[in-house]
Design an enzyme around this catalytic site. Structure first.
Site, PDB file in Angstrom:
ATOM      1  N   ASP A  75      43.846  37.812  37.498  1.00  0.00           N
ATOM      2  CA  ASP A  75      43.188  39.108  37.374  1.00  0.00           C
ATOM      3  C   ASP A  75      43.180  39.914  38.665  1.00  0.00           C
ATOM      4  O   ASP A  75      42.779  41.078  38.671  1.00  0.00           O
ATOM      5  CB  ASP A  75      41.731  38.903  36.910  1.00  0.00           C
ATOM      6  CG  ASP A  75      41.663  38.306  35.521  1.00  0.00           C
ATOM      7  OD1 ASP A  75      42.387  38.808  34.645  1.00  0.00           O
ATOM      8  OD2 ASP A  75      40.912  37.344  35.306  1.00  0.00           O
ATOM      9  N   HIS A  91      39.420  29.660  40.517  1.00  0.00           N
ATOM     10  CA  HIS A  91      39.803  29.221  39.174  1.00  0.00           C
ATOM     11  C   HIS A  91      39.318  27.796  38.974  1.00  0.00           C
ATOM     12  O   HIS A  91      39.352  26.995  39.890  1.00  0.00           O
ATOM     13  CB  HIS A  91      41.327  29.284  39.001  1.00  0.00           C
ATOM     14  CG  HIS A  91      41.726  29.271  37.560  1.00  0.00           C
ATOM     15  ND1 HIS A  91      41.868  28.103  36.850  1.00  0.00           N
ATOM     16  CD2 HIS A  91      41.970  30.278  36.696  1.00  0.00           C
ATOM     17  CE1 HIS A  91      42.189  28.410  35.604  1.00  0.00           C
ATOM     18  NE2 HIS A  91      42.256  29.710  35.477  1.00  0.00           N
TER      19      HIS A  91
HETATM   20  N1  CMC Z   1      34.004  34.375  45.303  1.00  0.00           N
HETATM   21  C1  CMC Z   1      33.188  33.699  46.133  1.00  0.00           C
HETATM   22  N2  CMC Z   1      32.828  32.415  45.947  1.00  0.00           N
HETATM   23  C2  CMC Z   1      33.309  31.792  44.880  1.00  0.00           C
HETATM   24  C3  CMC Z   1      34.181  32.422  43.972  1.00  0.00           C
HETATM   25  C4  CMC Z   1      34.515  33.770  44.224  1.00  0.00           C
HETATM   26  N3  CMC Z   1      35.334  34.418  43.384  1.00  0.00           N
HETATM   27  N4  CMC Z   1      34.513  31.558  42.992  1.00  0.00           N
HETATM   28  C5  CMC Z   1      33.879  30.412  43.261  1.00  0.00           C
HETATM   29  N5  CMC Z   1      33.147  30.550  44.412  1.00  0.00           N
HETATM   30  C6  CMC Z   1      32.367  29.511  45.075  1.00  0.00           C
HETATM   31  C7  CMC Z   1      31.070  29.239  44.332  1.00  0.00           C
HETATM   32  O1  CMC Z   1      30.025  30.052  44.810  1.00  0.00           O
HETATM   33  C8  CMC Z   1      30.869  27.780  44.632  1.00  0.00           C
HETATM   34  O2  CMC Z   1      30.401  27.671  45.963  1.00  0.00           O
HETATM   35  P1  CMC Z   1      29.339  26.498  46.366  1.00  0.00           P
HETATM   36  O3  CMC Z   1      30.085  25.218  46.184  1.00  0.00           O
HETATM   37  O4  CMC Z   1      28.981  26.806  47.766  1.00  0.00           O
HETATM   38  O5  CMC Z   1      28.192  26.634  45.399  1.00  0.00           O
HETATM   39  C9  CMC Z   1      32.286  27.212  44.613  1.00  0.00           C
HETATM   40  O6  CMC Z   1      33.118  28.313  44.990  1.00  0.00           O
HETATM   41  C10 CMC Z   1      32.728  26.654  43.273  1.00  0.00           C
HETATM   42  O7  CMC Z   1      32.519  27.665  42.301  1.00  0.00           O
HETATM   43  P2  CMC Z   1      32.166  27.380  40.778  1.00  0.00           P
HETATM   44  O8  CMC Z   1      31.427  28.559  40.228  1.00  0.00           O
HETATM   45  O9  CMC Z   1      31.509  26.049  40.664  1.00  0.00           O
HETATM   46  O10 CMC Z   1      33.604  27.280  40.153  1.00  0.00           O
HETATM   47  P3  CMC Z   1      33.939  27.322  38.603  1.00  0.00           P
HETATM   48  O11 CMC Z   1      35.120  26.483  38.423  1.00  0.00           O
HETATM   49  O12 CMC Z   1      32.734  27.001  37.789  1.00  0.00           O
HETATM   50  O13 CMC Z   1      34.260  28.868  38.330  1.00  0.00           O
HETATM   51  C11 CMC Z   1      35.427  30.919  38.236  1.00  0.00           C
HETATM   52  C12 CMC Z   1      35.537  29.391  38.256  1.00  0.00           C
HETATM   53  C13 CMC Z   1      36.786  31.503  37.943  1.00  0.00           C
HETATM   54  C14 CMC Z   1      34.459  31.349  37.120  1.00  0.00           C
HETATM   55  C15 CMC Z   1      34.906  31.383  39.613  1.00  0.00           C
HETATM   56  O14 CMC Z   1      35.842  31.046  40.611  1.00  0.00           O
HETATM   57  C16 CMC Z   1      34.612  32.881  39.638  1.00  0.00           C
HETATM   58  O15 CMC Z   1      33.484  33.283  39.312  1.00  0.00           O
HETATM   59  N6  CMC Z   1      35.588  33.729  40.038  1.00  0.00           N
HETATM   60  C17 CMC Z   1      35.415  35.159  39.983  1.00  0.00           C
HETATM   61  C18 CMC Z   1      35.623  35.660  38.554  1.00  0.00           C
HETATM   62  C19 CMC Z   1      37.081  35.617  38.161  1.00  0.00           C
HETATM   63  O16 CMC Z   1      37.948  36.049  38.905  1.00  0.00           O
HETATM   64  N7  CMC Z   1      37.337  35.129  36.948  1.00  0.00           N
HETATM   65  C20 CMC Z   1      38.704  35.067  36.393  1.00  0.00           C
HETATM   66  C21 CMC Z   1      39.186  33.667  36.263  1.00  0.00           C
HETATM   67  S1  CMC Z   1      40.938  33.515  35.973  1.00  0.00           S
HETATM   68  C22 CMC Z   1      41.290  34.295  34.487  1.00  0.00           C
HETATM   69  C23 CMC Z   1      40.482  33.895  33.323  1.00  0.00           C
HETATM   70  O17 CMC Z   1      40.053  32.766  33.151  1.00  0.00           O
HETATM   71  O18 CMC Z   1      40.291  34.747  32.504  1.00  0.00           O
END
Ligand code: CMC
Length: 428
Positions: free
Chosen positions: A363, A306
């Site tokens: 989720d 998140h």
């Molecule tokens: N699985 C594996 N690695 C992950 C995940 C994951 N679910 N989420 C983040 N990472 C890693 C990402 O690869 C990155 O690694 P590195 O630093 O080595 O490049 C690091 O963690 C930071 O990730 P980010 O993409 O910069 O984080 P963000 O804040 O931009 O994204 C997020 C947040 C929720 C989009 C992301 O965690 C994600 O894609 N999660 C899976 C999708 C998901 O469950 N979304 C629902 C979010 S909660 C409800 C809502 O908002 O609707």
């Protein structure tokens, strides 16, 4: 306490006021930065940008706190129901008994769809994604309510709110029936908001569905937990659209579109598909975790991570408990729940997830509850949208009522080609 920040660039300095929120968060107000230093700020993905002042929802991502109008989500989800919570989010206070009765009566009056909207379903392919149908139909409400384009008084706002909260359920139920090739039959149903919705979804002519009280309560709980979440992607979208003074229906329809993506609300569908994929392939939990960590792999553990929560998502904790309760009550055991629990356990003890502060989000477990209730996987995000509607409405209202509101218009840093002639560009 310091109430200003000094930003210096190219020997030009400016003093920026520091805004302090009710819970002590600090923000540097850079509104005059460009006029005084020639610089704008850059914050890709808005990870560090406060886009508005809001009184609706408070989140502390480090401590795992979520409060609607100052009330902790755990307390609200235990003591309140969706309609009361929606009222609280939208109007900032609980309704009196009479106000609640009047609001529910207004919702009941606005429960049906005009015939022309019902006929519109025929124009959608049966295999249309339910989120595509939902965003179209919510926007279509704009066609029927010209009188609510400009909302200047509380009475009109309450009517628009009742229309949206009431009709979104029926649109969801009709989307389901249309996809199954069934008649668009509506059984109004008894009970609270969620029970009525379940009755609309699963009743057929001659076969009335009466929701089990615990099942209806579980869905109501999901709606409460999704009801608002401050400046997430869809809510910021609603505020963005509202800032141009676009109407409530079209702004919330934009919210539905933004919610659809799998990094946001679409994650609930993606989680279930991921869990089913693991079950069907027989892949081990270790191999799934290893896949996330592979360099160059774009595989993510859906329902994990998140932008704001870096300790735990309080909604996920509540949903996990509710999951066990619902399955117990229905006498169902779902192999996907065990896979989800095993995945969570493995991830939480793996340094990749620990170092990046990745925890289960809202989720991760919600789909298991919805599946147990009988909601098809491709409608999970529609359930999220029904729950989030009060938050979108409240944020539209706050934007609309702000006397200092300006149109949202971020800047950019242009990185494209410098001036060149048409002929040079054609040469490539
Ligand atoms: N699985 C594996 N690695 C992950 C995940 C994951 N679910 N989420 C983040 N990472 C890693 C990402 O690869 C990155 O690694 P590195 O630093 O080595 O490049 C690091 O963690 C930071 O990730 P980010 O993409 O910069 O984080 P963000 O804040 O931009 O994204 C997020 C947040 C929720 C989009 C992301 O965690 C994600 O894609 N999660 C899976 C999708 C998901 O469950 N979304 C629902 C979010 S909660 C409800 C809502 O908002 O609707």
């Amino acid at each position: 306490m310091q109430d200003k920040a000094i930003i210096t660039n190219d020997s030009k300095s400016t003093e920026c006021p520091v805004i302090i929120g009710t819970e002590g968060e600090k923000a540097i107000d850079i509104a005059k930065l460009r006029s005084q230093t020639g610089c704008i700020t850059f914050d890709d993905g808005y990870g560090n940008t406060g886009s508005c002042l809001s009184k609706i929802t408070f989140i502390d991502g480090d401590l795992g706190i979520l409060r609607y109008r100052g009330i902790d989500i755990a307390e609200l989800s235990e003591k309140s129901d969706f309609i009361e919570t929606a009222y609280l989010i939208i109007w900032g206070r609980f309704p009196t008994a009479d106000e609640r009765k009047a609001f529910e009566a207004q919702m009941a009056e606005n429960a049906k769809l005009p015939d022309s909207m019902t006929q519109q379903f025929e124009g959608f392919p049966k295999d249309a994604h339910p989120m595509a149908v939902l965003t179209s139909m919510i926007n279509a409400m704009s066609c029927h309510h010209h009188d609510l384009f400009e909302i200047k008084d509380e009475k009109s706002f309450a009517r628009a709110t009742a229309i949206l909260l009431s009709k979104i359920r029926l649109i969801a139920a009709y989307t389901y029936k249309h996809a199954n090739g069934d008649a668009l039959f509506c059984q109004q149903g008894e009970g609270g908001y969620a029970a009525q919705f379940l009755s609309m979804m699963f009743s057929w002519p001659g076969k009335r569905y009466v929701a089990d009280a615990d099942v209806a309560r579980a869905l109501d709980l999901l709606f409460i937990l999704h009801a608002d979440h401050e400046q997430n992607c869809s809510t910021s979208t609603v505020r963005m659209v509202a800032s141009s003074e676009a109407n409530l229906f079209t702004a919330t329809s934009a919210g539905v579109s933004a919610l659809w993506g799998k990094l946001h609300g679409g994650a609930n569908q993606a989680v279930l598909e991921m869990l089913e994929g693991i079950k069907n392939s027989g892949d081990s939990i270790e191999s799934v975790i290893a896949k996330c960590k592979q360099k160059d792999s774009d595989f993510r553990l859906m329902g994990f991570g998140h932008r704001v929560y870096k300790n735990f998502d309080p909604r996920a904790k509540i949903i996990k408990v509710a999951c066990d309760k619902v399955l117990d009550k229905l006498g169902k055991s779902d192999p996907l729940l065990q896979i989800a629990k095993d995945l969570e356990k493995a991830a939480l003890s793996d340094s990749y997830f620990v170092d990046r502060k990745l925890y289960p989000n809202v989720d991760f477990y919600s789909g298991i509850i919805m599946r147990a209730i009988g909601i098809p996987t491709n409608m999970f995000t529609v359930m999220f949208a029904i729950g989030r509607m009060p938050g979108w409405i409240a944020n539209w209202k706050e934007t609309n009522e702000n006397p200092k509101a300006r149109i949202y218009r971020p800047r950019q840093i242009y990185m494209g080609p410098k001036l060149r002639s048409y002929e040079d560009a054609k040469k490539g």
